[in-house]
Design a protein around this motif. Structure first.
Motif, PDB file in Angstrom:
ATOM      1  N   THR A 356      17.726  26.186  97.734  1.00 30.66           N
ATOM      2  CA  THR A 356      17.473  27.556  97.718  1.00 30.66           C
ATOM      3  C   THR A 356      18.246  28.118  96.658  1.00 30.66           C
ATOM      4  OG1 THR A 356      19.406  27.723  99.229  1.00 30.66           O
ATOM      5  CG2 THR A 356      17.130  27.612 100.165  1.00 30.66           C
ATOM      6  N   GLY A 357      19.119  27.449  96.073  1.00 26.30           N
ATOM      7  CA  GLY A 357      20.191  28.113  95.041  1.00 26.30           C
ATOM      8  C   GLY A 357      19.650  27.642  93.535  1.00 26.30           C
ATOM      9  N   HIS A 358      20.662  27.354  92.787  1.00 22.17           N
ATOM     10  CA  HIS A 358      20.256  26.959  91.226  1.00 22.17           C
ATOM     11  C   HIS A 358      21.267  25.852  91.050  1.00 22.17           C
ATOM     12  CE1 HIS A 358      18.560  27.300  87.604  1.00 22.17           C
ATOM     13  NE2 HIS A 358      19.574  27.641  86.844  1.00 22.17           N
ATOM     14  N   ARG A 359      20.723  24.684  90.278  1.00 22.51           N
ATOM     15  CA  ARG A 359      21.657  23.655  89.787  1.00 22.51           C
ATOM     16  C   ARG A 359      22.182  22.886  91.109  1.00 22.51           C
ATOM     17  NH1 ARG A 359      24.974  26.136  84.483  1.00 22.51           N
ATOM     18  NH2 ARG A 359      23.086  26.571  83.240  1.00 22.51           N
ATOM     19  N   GLU A 360      21.472  22.765  92.101  1.00 20.82           N
ATOM     20  CA  GLU A 360      21.671  21.931  93.045  1.00 20.82           C
ATOM     21  C   GLU A 360      21.253  20.577  92.922  1.00 20.82           C
ATOM     22  OE1 GLU A 360      20.843  23.507  96.847  1.00 20.82           O
ATOM     23  OE2 GLU A 360      21.544  25.782  96.482  1.00 20.82           O
ATOM     24  N   VAL A 361      21.813  19.444  93.539  1.00 19.53           N
ATOM     25  CA  VAL A 361      21.547  18.143  93.407  1.00 19.53           C
ATOM     26  C   VAL A 361      21.105  17.953  94.812  1.00 19.53           C
ATOM     27  CG1 VAL A 361      22.069  15.766  92.996  1.00 19.53           C
ATOM     28  CG2 VAL A 361      22.643  17.573  91.407  1.00 19.53           C
ATOM     29  N   VAL A 362      19.962  17.587  95.043  1.00 24.05           N
ATOM     30  CA  VAL A 362      19.371  17.190  96.609  1.00 24.05           C
ATOM     31  C   VAL A 362      19.259  15.564  96.553  1.00 24.05           C
ATOM     32  CG1 VAL A 362      17.802  17.343  98.431  1.00 24.05           C
ATOM     33  CG2 VAL A 362      18.165  19.390  96.942  1.00 24.05           C
ATOM     34  N   GLN A 363      19.791  14.936  97.335  1.00 23.44           N
ATOM     35  CA  GLN A 363      19.784  13.432  97.482  1.00 23.44           C
ATOM     36  C   GLN A 363      19.513  12.881  98.672  1.00 23.44           C
ATOM     37  OE1 GLN A 363      23.678  12.361  95.656  1.00 23.44           O
ATOM     38  NE2 GLN A 363      22.731  12.002  93.519  1.00 23.44           N
ATOM     39  N   ASN A 364      18.775  11.678  98.446  1.00 22.83           N
ATOM     40  CA  ASN A 364      18.538  10.999  99.897  1.00 22.83           C
ATOM     41  C   ASN A 364      19.202   9.522  99.375  1.00 22.83           C
ATOM     42  OD1 ASN A 364      17.917   9.069 101.807  1.00 22.83           O
ATOM     43  ND2 ASN A 364      15.785   9.820 101.681  1.00 22.83           N
ATOM     44  N   LYS A 365      20.405   9.336 100.306  1.00 20.58           N
ATOM     45  CA  LYS A 365      21.304   8.112  99.881  1.00 20.58           C
ATOM     46  C   LYS A 365      20.438   6.755 100.212  1.00 20.58           C
ATOM     47  CE  LYS A 365      22.870   7.286 104.628  1.00 20.58           C
ATOM     48  NZ  LYS A 365      23.883   7.060 105.738  1.00 20.58           N
ATOM     49  N   ASN A 366      19.420   6.747 100.874  1.00 18.98           N
ATOM     50  CA  ASN A 366      18.366   5.537 100.844  1.00 18.98           C
ATOM     51  C   ASN A 366      17.818   5.317  99.514  1.00 18.98           C
ATOM     52  OD1 ASN A 366      19.026   5.074 103.604  1.00 18.98           O
ATOM     53  ND2 ASN A 366      17.220   6.548 104.127  1.00 18.98           N
ATOM     54  N   HIS A 367      17.724   6.086  98.518  1.00 20.13           N
ATOM     55  CA  HIS A 367      17.242   5.867  97.243  1.00 20.13           C
ATOM     56  C   HIS A 367      18.064   5.074  96.328  1.00 20.13           C
ATOM     57  CE1 HIS A 367      14.527  10.073  97.688  1.00 20.13           C
ATOM     58  NE2 HIS A 367      14.261   9.158  98.592  1.00 20.13           N
ATOM     59  N   PHE A 368      19.206   4.969  96.684  1.00 16.05           N
ATOM     60  CA  PHE A 368      20.052   4.336  95.916  1.00 16.05           C
ATOM     61  C   PHE A 368      20.337   2.593  96.373  1.00 16.05           C
ATOM     62  CE2 PHE A 368      21.093   8.501  95.629  1.00 16.05           C
ATOM     63  CZ  PHE A 368      21.013   8.931  94.183  1.00 16.05           C
ATOM     64  N   ASP A 369      19.468   2.372  97.338  1.00 15.06           N
ATOM     65  CA  ASP A 369      19.563   0.964  97.714  1.00 15.06           C
ATOM     66  C   ASP A 369      19.340  -0.100  96.815  1.00 15.06           C
ATOM     67  OD1 ASP A 369      20.288   1.814 100.263  1.00 15.06           O
ATOM     68  OD2 ASP A 369      18.269   1.450 101.284  1.00 15.06           O
ATOM     69  N   GLY A 370      19.755  -1.060  96.563  1.00  9.68           N
ATOM     70  CA  GLY A 370      19.687  -1.912  95.478  1.00  9.68           C
ATOM     71  C   GLY A 370      20.611  -2.109  94.307  1.00  9.68           C
ATOM     72  N   ILE A 371      21.208  -0.929  94.238  1.00  8.52           N
ATOM     73  CA  ILE A 371      22.276  -0.823  93.346  1.00  8.52           C
ATOM     74  C   ILE A 371      23.633  -1.700  93.907  1.00  8.52           C
ATOM     75  CG2 ILE A 371      24.027   0.529  92.047  1.00  8.52           C
ATOM     76  CD1 ILE A 371      22.362   2.788  92.440  1.00  8.52           C
ATOM     77  N   ARG A 372      23.700  -2.740  93.127  1.00 10.66           N
ATOM     78  CA  ARG A 372      25.204  -3.759  93.438  1.00 10.66           C
ATOM     79  C   ARG A 372      26.445  -2.973  93.695  1.00 10.66           C
ATOM     80  NH1 ARG A 372      25.641  -8.815  89.683  1.00 10.66           N
ATOM     81  NH2 ARG A 372      27.331  -9.159  90.972  1.00 10.66           N
ATOM     82  N   LYS A 373      26.956  -3.383  94.698  1.00 15.12           N
ATOM     83  CA  LYS A 373      28.314  -2.437  95.060  1.00 15.12           C
ATOM     84  C   LYS A 373      29.378  -2.904  94.161  1.00 15.12           C
ATOM     85  CE  LYS A 373      27.403  -1.903  99.905  1.00 15.12           C
ATOM     86  NZ  LYS A 373      28.073  -2.380 101.355  1.00 15.12           N
ATOM     87  N   ASP A 374      29.632  -3.993  93.525  1.00 14.39           N
ATOM     88  CA  ASP A 374      30.703  -4.696  92.765  1.00 14.39           C
ATOM     89  C   ASP A 374      30.339  -4.183  91.544  1.00 14.39           C
ATOM     90  OD1 ASP A 374      28.252  -6.055  91.902  1.00 14.39           O
ATOM     91  OD2 ASP A 374      29.132  -7.990  91.644  1.00 14.39           O
ATOM     92  N   SER A 375      28.987  -3.713  90.868  1.00 16.60           N
ATOM     93  CA  SER A 375      28.926  -2.903  89.820  1.00 16.60           C
ATOM     94  C   SER A 375      29.416  -1.448  89.719  1.00 16.60           C
ATOM     95  CB  SER A 375      27.397  -2.940  89.362  1.00 16.60           C
ATOM     96  OG  SER A 375      26.683  -2.068  90.446  1.00 16.60           O
ATOM     97  N   VAL A 376      29.496  -0.884  90.859  1.00 17.31           N
ATOM     98  CA  VAL A 376      29.985   0.346  91.187  1.00 17.31           C
ATOM     99  C   VAL A 376      31.588   0.301  91.114  1.00 17.31           C
ATOM    100  CG1 VAL A 376      30.150   2.339  92.484  1.00 17.31           C
ATOM    101  CG2 VAL A 376      27.939   1.142  92.031  1.00 17.31           C
ATOM    102  N   GLU A 377      32.273  -0.906  91.994  1.00 21.71           N
ATOM    103  CA  GLU A 377      33.502  -0.848  92.299  1.00 21.71           C
ATOM    104  C   GLU A 377      34.384  -1.465  90.995  1.00 21.71           C
ATOM    105  OE1 GLU A 377      33.672  -3.076  95.683  1.00 21.71           O
ATOM    106  OE2 GLU A 377      32.826  -1.798  96.962  1.00 21.71           O
ATOM    107  N   LYS A 378      33.582  -2.473  90.140  1.00 23.99           N
ATOM    108  CA  LYS A 378      34.193  -3.137  89.116  1.00 23.99           C
ATOM    109  C   LYS A 378      33.373  -2.727  87.775  1.00 23.99           C
ATOM    110  CE  LYS A 378      36.253  -6.791  91.979  1.00 23.99           C
ATOM    111  NZ  LYS A 378      36.127  -8.260  92.144  1.00 23.99           N
ATOM    112  N   PRO A 379      33.731  -1.517  87.206  1.00 27.32           N
ATOM    113  CA  PRO A 379      32.819  -1.368  86.366  1.00 27.32           C
ATOM    114  C   PRO A 379      33.297  -2.085  85.024  1.00 27.32           C
ATOM    115  CG  PRO A 379      34.436   0.591  86.259  1.00 27.32           C
ATOM    116  CD  PRO A 379      34.509  -0.454  87.686  1.00 27.32           C
ATOM    117  N   VAL A 380      32.285  -2.446  84.044  1.00 26.91           N
ATOM    118  CA  VAL A 380      32.714  -3.331  82.720  1.00 26.91           C
ATOM    119  C   VAL A 380      33.774  -2.538  81.801  1.00 26.91           C
ATOM    120  CG1 VAL A 380      31.534  -4.303  80.876  1.00 26.91           C
ATOM    121  CG2 VAL A 380      30.304  -4.310  83.001  1.00 26.91           C
ATOM    122  N   GLY A 381      34.720  -3.284  81.542  1.00 28.83           N
ATOM    123  CA  GLY A 381      35.843  -2.758  80.638  1.00 28.83           C
ATOM    124  C   GLY A 381      35.480  -2.794  79.451  1.00 28.83           C
TER     125      GLY A 381
END
Length: 414
Positions: A356-381
């Motif tokens: 209903t507003g502007h510049r809002e982000v509407v997300q469904n957490k299930n859409h991010f299934d498949g992203i490896r957790k370690d790739s998020v927790e241990k980013p490449v240096g």
């Protein structure tokens, strides 16, 4: 107090020559009373100091309304107002209705009662809401089945053609079918104009939609809007009964959820004033036609490319899709009633409530299934410099005869 008859008797006695004493003795009154009344030319009538409240007064507006709707039977109206608390008799009611009958008769339109499954009536109502601190217009689509008086209502952002068609499809699903005809006024999304013979010219796209689902279009007669009275009364009923109940809503979809609950618990289960039956009970006898099982392609899809963060942009806001569609082209369908759907190759891949507003982000957490957790927790240096040893340059080893030969060649040249 001297009564009216006595007043004229004492006047007559005085005219015959009787004295005040003789008149007082004859009538058994005080001489002062006789003398005072003889001075009067006429007798003042007694006025009641308190006015008794009229029993019909709280129900007069309802009686007028029912008469304007075509009900002139005092017995029917008496039953209706008695159920609402009227304690008076039918004589008072008839006396009130009698002078109104000629007025109602001059304005009356013959009520068009349709047989089961024959006709539905459609109209829009306009409503104003407080939308993030600003006044905003919302529009209520209302469809009423002519025979059963079953009603469907939903609130939308606009009255555009694709919105109107979407409302029709959802109304057909709610009723379980469609009537043979639908009646409209001169709304531009339905009626394009008239031809040289005065015949109506229908909007081509909407006419194809009606043909697709197997119902005929009808327009109410110009300057005779009361031929569409059932749905106009329905819009008024929504305004007076449902809208007064709405205190807050979170978004357009939530408002429509409240409207659907009202339809199911109030509007379509009440005892209708004209049919004296519940609309939901009469719906069984409507025998509606089944619409086409194939959805009509009515929406101009908005094409977007899914960004690397699994989001697509639409009307200043961003919505998520499953991660596997990153980089793909998708299509957006806005139902203009608080929800959007996102398609890929004809299949729904995501559904969201519209922001209903502007510049809002509407997300469904299930859409991010498949992203490896370690790739998020241990980013490449970042790469670091590497220390390398400095080796001694290699020197070619030759026999000494080679050097003697070179010396001899140098002497000969010189």
């Amino acid at each position: 107090m001297v009564k009216n008859g006595e007043f004229f008797v004492l006047k007559e006695m005085k005219q015959r020559g009787m004295s005040i004493t003789a008149i007082a003795k004859e009538l058994g009154r005080d001489r002062k009373t006789i003398r005072r009344w003889l001075r009067e030319e006429y007798l003042e009538t007694y006025q009641r100091t308190t006015v008794k409240p009229e029993k019909l007064a709280p129900f007069k507006a309802y009686v007028r309304k029912r008469m304007e709707e075509g009900c002139l039977n005092a017995i029917v109206i008496l039953d209706e107002i008695r159920s609402a608390g009227y304690t008076g008799g039918i004589t008072i009611l008839r006396d009130f209705m009698r002078p109104l009958r000629p007025q109602v008769a001059s304005k009356a339109t013959v009520r068009f009662e349709t047989p089961p499954g024959r006709q539905a009536q459609v109209d829009w109502g306009e409503f104003r809401v407080d939308w993030h601190g600003k006044k905003k217009r919302l529009y209520a689509f209302v469809m009423v089945l002519g025979y059963s008086r079953m009603m469907y209502v939903e609130f939308t952002e606009d009255q555009r053609l694709e919105t109107l068609i979407g409302c029709h499809e959802r109304a057909m699903r709610y009723f379980g079918g469609i009537t043979e005809t639908c009646l409209y006024d001169n709304m531009k999304t339905v009626v394009s104009g008239t031809d040289d013979q005065g015949e109506v010219v229908w909007n081509d796209r909407f006419a194809r939609f009606a043909s697709h689902h197997g119902f005929l279009l009808r327009r109410c007669r110009p300057y005779r809007a009361r031929t569409k009275g059932k749905v106009e009364n329905g819009v008024g009923y929504v305004r007076k009964n449902f809208w007064q109940r709405v205190q807050t809503f979170t978004d357009l979809q939530n408002l429509n959820e409240q409207a659907l609950q009202w339809l199911n618990t109030v509007s379509n289960v009440r005892l209708h004033g004209t049919t004296q039956e519940r609309p939901v009970d009469r719906l069984i006898r409507e025998h509606l036609k089944s619409p086409s099982v194939e959805p009509f392609d009515y929406v101009d899809y908005q094409v977007r490319k899914v960004s690397s963060d699994t989001l697509i942009s639409y009307e200043g806001n961003r919505y998520s899709v499953p991660i596997r569609f990153v980089g793909h082209l998708v299509r957006i369908k806005d139902d203009r009633r608080g929800g959007i759907r996102i398609y890929h190759e004809g299949k729904v891949i995501a559904e969201h409530r519209k922001a209903t507003g502007h510049r809002e982000v509407v997300q469904n957490k299930n859409h991010f299934d498949g992203i490896r957790k370690d790739s998020v927790e241990k980013p490449v240096g970042q790469p670091s410099p590497r220390l390398m040893s400095n080796p001694i340059p290699e020197v070619a080893v030759r026999p000494l005869a080679v050097y003697d030969q070179l010396m001899d060649e140098g002497v000969m040249r010189s």
